[in-house]
Design a protein around this motif. Structure first.
Motif, short mmCIF file in Angstrom:
data_model
loop_
_atom_site.label_atom_id
_atom_site.label_comp_id
_atom_site.label_asym_id
_atom_site.label_seq_id
_atom_site.Cartn_x
_atom_site.Cartn_y
_atom_site.Cartn_z
N LEU A 1 0.86 -1.17 0.00
CA LEU A 1 0.00 0.00 0.00
C LEU A 1 0.90 1.22 0.00
CD1 LEU A 1 -2.42 -1.15 2.83
CD2 LEU A 1 -2.92 -1.11 0.39
N GLY A 2 0.51 2.25 -0.71
CA GLY A 2 1.33 3.45 -0.74
C GLY A 2 0.56 4.65 -1.24
N ARG A 3 1.33 5.69 -1.50
CA ARG A 3 0.76 6.96 -1.93
C ARG A 3 1.67 7.57 -2.98
NH1 ARG A 3 2.00 11.88 -0.68
NH2 ARG A 3 3.38 11.29 1.00
N ARG A 4 1.09 8.16 -4.00
CA ARG A 4 1.80 8.95 -5.00
C ARG A 4 1.14 10.32 -5.00
NH1 ARG A 4 6.02 6.50 -8.33
NH2 ARG A 4 5.98 4.38 -7.58
N GLY A 5 1.76 11.28 -4.35
CA GLY A 5 1.14 12.60 -4.23
C GLY A 5 -0.16 12.49 -3.48
N LYS A 6 -1.27 12.86 -4.12
CA LYS A 6 -2.59 12.79 -3.49
C LYS A 6 -3.36 11.56 -3.94
CE LYS A 6 -3.14 17.70 -3.70
NZ LYS A 6 -4.09 18.76 -4.04
N ARG A 7 -2.66 10.56 -4.45
CA ARG A 7 -3.31 9.33 -4.91
C ARG A 7 -2.90 8.15 -4.02
NH1 ARG A 7 -2.07 12.34 -9.47
NH2 ARG A 7 -3.74 12.48 -11.01
N LEU A 8 -3.86 7.28 -3.73
CA LEU A 8 -3.58 6.05 -3.00
C LEU A 8 -3.23 4.97 -4.01
CD1 LEU A 8 -6.56 6.05 -0.51
CD2 LEU A 8 -4.18 6.46 0.03
N VAL A 9 -2.30 4.10 -3.64
CA VAL A 9 -1.88 3.02 -4.54
C VAL A 9 -1.98 1.70 -3.79
CG1 VAL A 9 -0.03 2.06 -5.94
CG2 VAL A 9 -0.31 4.55 -5.78
N LEU A 10 -2.76 0.77 -4.35
CA LEU A 10 -2.80 -0.60 -3.86
C LEU A 10 -2.08 -1.44 -4.90
CD1 LEU A 10 -5.45 0.82 -2.62
CD2 LEU A 10 -6.20 -1.51 -2.22
N SER A 11 -0.98 -2.07 -4.49
CA SER A 11 -0.20 -2.91 -5.40
C SER A 11 -0.57 -4.37 -5.19
CB SER A 11 1.29 -2.69 -5.18
OG SER A 11 1.64 -1.36 -5.49
N PHE A 12 -0.64 -5.10 -6.29
CA PHE A 12 -1.02 -6.50 -6.28
C PHE A 12 0.09 -7.34 -6.89
CE2 PHE A 12 -4.86 -4.08 -6.13
CZ PHE A 12 -5.76 -4.81 -5.38
N ASP A 13 0.12 -8.63 -6.55
CA ASP A 13 1.10 -9.50 -7.21
C ASP A 13 0.82 -9.48 -8.72
OD1 ASP A 13 -1.13 -11.18 -7.49
OD2 ASP A 13 -0.45 -12.61 -6.01
N GLY A 14 1.78 -9.87 -9.49
CA GLY A 14 1.65 -9.77 -10.93
C GLY A 14 1.98 -8.37 -11.43
N ASP A 15 2.56 -7.53 -10.53
CA ASP A 15 2.96 -6.16 -10.87
C ASP A 15 1.78 -5.33 -11.38
OD1 ASP A 15 4.86 -4.21 -10.74
OD2 ASP A 15 5.85 -4.72 -12.63
N LEU A 16 0.63 -5.50 -10.72
CA LEU A 16 -0.57 -4.71 -11.02
C LEU A 16 -0.78 -3.69 -9.91
CD1 LEU A 16 -2.91 -7.62 -12.12
CD2 LEU A 16 -1.89 -5.87 -13.62
N HIS A 17 -1.31 -2.53 -10.27
CA HIS A 17 -1.51 -1.46 -9.30
C HIS A 17 -2.86 -0.79 -9.52
CE1 HIS A 17 2.80 -1.82 -8.58
NE2 HIS A 17 2.92 -1.85 -9.89
N LEU A 18 -3.56 -0.52 -8.44
CA LEU A 18 -4.80 0.23 -8.47
C LEU A 18 -4.49 1.61 -7.90
CD1 LEU A 18 -7.91 0.27 -8.93
CD2 LEU A 18 -8.12 -0.40 -6.53
N VAL A 19 -4.68 2.64 -8.70
CA VAL A 19 -4.39 4.02 -8.29
C VAL A 19 -5.72 4.74 -8.12
CG1 VAL A 19 -3.20 6.14 -8.90
CG2 VAL A 19 -2.24 3.94 -9.62
N ILE A 20 -5.96 5.25 -6.91
CA ILE A 20 -7.23 5.90 -6.58
C ILE A 20 -6.98 7.37 -6.27
CG2 ILE A 20 -9.19 5.92 -4.99
CD1 ILE A 20 -8.51 2.97 -4.35
N HIS A 21 -7.67 8.23 -6.99
CA HIS A 21 -7.60 9.68 -6.73
C HIS A 21 -8.98 10.12 -6.25
CE1 HIS A 21 -6.16 13.88 -8.20
NE2 HIS A 21 -6.17 13.76 -6.91
N LEU A 22 -9.07 10.51 -5.00
CA LEU A 22 -10.35 10.84 -4.39
C LEU A 22 -10.87 12.21 -4.77
CD1 LEU A 22 -9.60 9.39 -0.86
CD2 LEU A 22 -11.00 8.36 -2.65
N MET A 23 -9.99 13.08 -5.23
CA MET A 23 -10.36 14.46 -5.58
C MET A 23 -11.06 15.14 -4.41
SD MET A 23 -9.05 15.36 -8.41
CE MET A 23 -9.95 16.81 -8.94
N VAL A 24 -12.11 15.93 -4.67
CA VAL A 24 -12.73 16.74 -3.63
C VAL A 24 -13.70 15.95 -2.75
CG1 VAL A 24 -14.18 18.77 -3.21
CG2 VAL A 24 -12.48 18.81 -5.02
#
Length: 195
Positions: free
Chosen positions: A52-75
């Protein structure tokens, strides 16, 4: 608007629930939330959360297989954890189902600004790195050098994602209030003590 402190709290809550868990299903309930085409969200099913991590204001959930879900919540975007399958609701934009519960992305606003990207590989994830310095990891000299690297008002410099990661409008105001500095002060005129 979720910024660095809010995102840290989200990550701490997720850390208690999803590391090592396999994704049962990933699905969008709104056609506007998924902003990537390939790979599709459904590809996450069967993959385990590895980080689990963060890129700026985005949350990142990393999965095996080198897949990533990037979530930007905005306002108005928010994440909620539900132990039971959530009831249908027009505010629900995206669901990430796990054996022990469901991570639900909701948005209270009507503009639908929140977004989800599914990316593969380090290169796909790197596209979300705006280059901003992590303010909590930087020393005073490094922070000061970055602050003075361009001539802007303090407010604009703090909220520029190319200069600093994770700071937005609300927390830049908090920072400047605590430092007793004007948001209109130019970064070229800031003293070492003010930094």
């Amino acid at each position: 608007m979720p910024e660095l402190p809010d995102l840290t709290v989200y990550l701490e809550a997720l850390e208690l629930r999803v590391p090592g868990e396999p994704c049962v299903a990933a699905r969008a309930t709104s056609p506007f939330v998924v902003r990537s085409v390939a790979p599709p969200p459904g590809v996450l099913a069967g993959h385990r959360v590895t980080a689990l991590g963060r890129r700026g204001k985005r949350l990142v959930l990393s999965f095996d297989g080198d897949l990533h879900l990037v979530i930007h919540l905005m306002v108005a975007g928010r994440l909620q954890w539900s132990d039971k399958p959530p009831k249908a609701n027009r505010r629900i934009l995206f669901l990430l189902e796990f054996p022990r519960g469901t991570l639900v992305l909701t948005e209270a606003g009507t503009k639908k600004r929140a977004s989800v990207h599914v990316v593969a590989g380090a290169a796909g994830l790197a596209a979300f790195d705006r280059g901003g310095l992590e303010p909590l990891d930087a020393g005073i000299a490094e922070f000061g050098a970055r602050l003075r690297s361009e001539n802007h008002t303090l407010k604009r410099a703090l909220t520029d994602p190319r200069l600093f990661a994770g700071i937005g409008n609300a927390y830049s105001d908090e920072i400047l209030h605590r430092a007793k500095l004007s948001p209109l002060l130019l970064t070229s005129r800031i003293t070492d003590d003010e930094v």
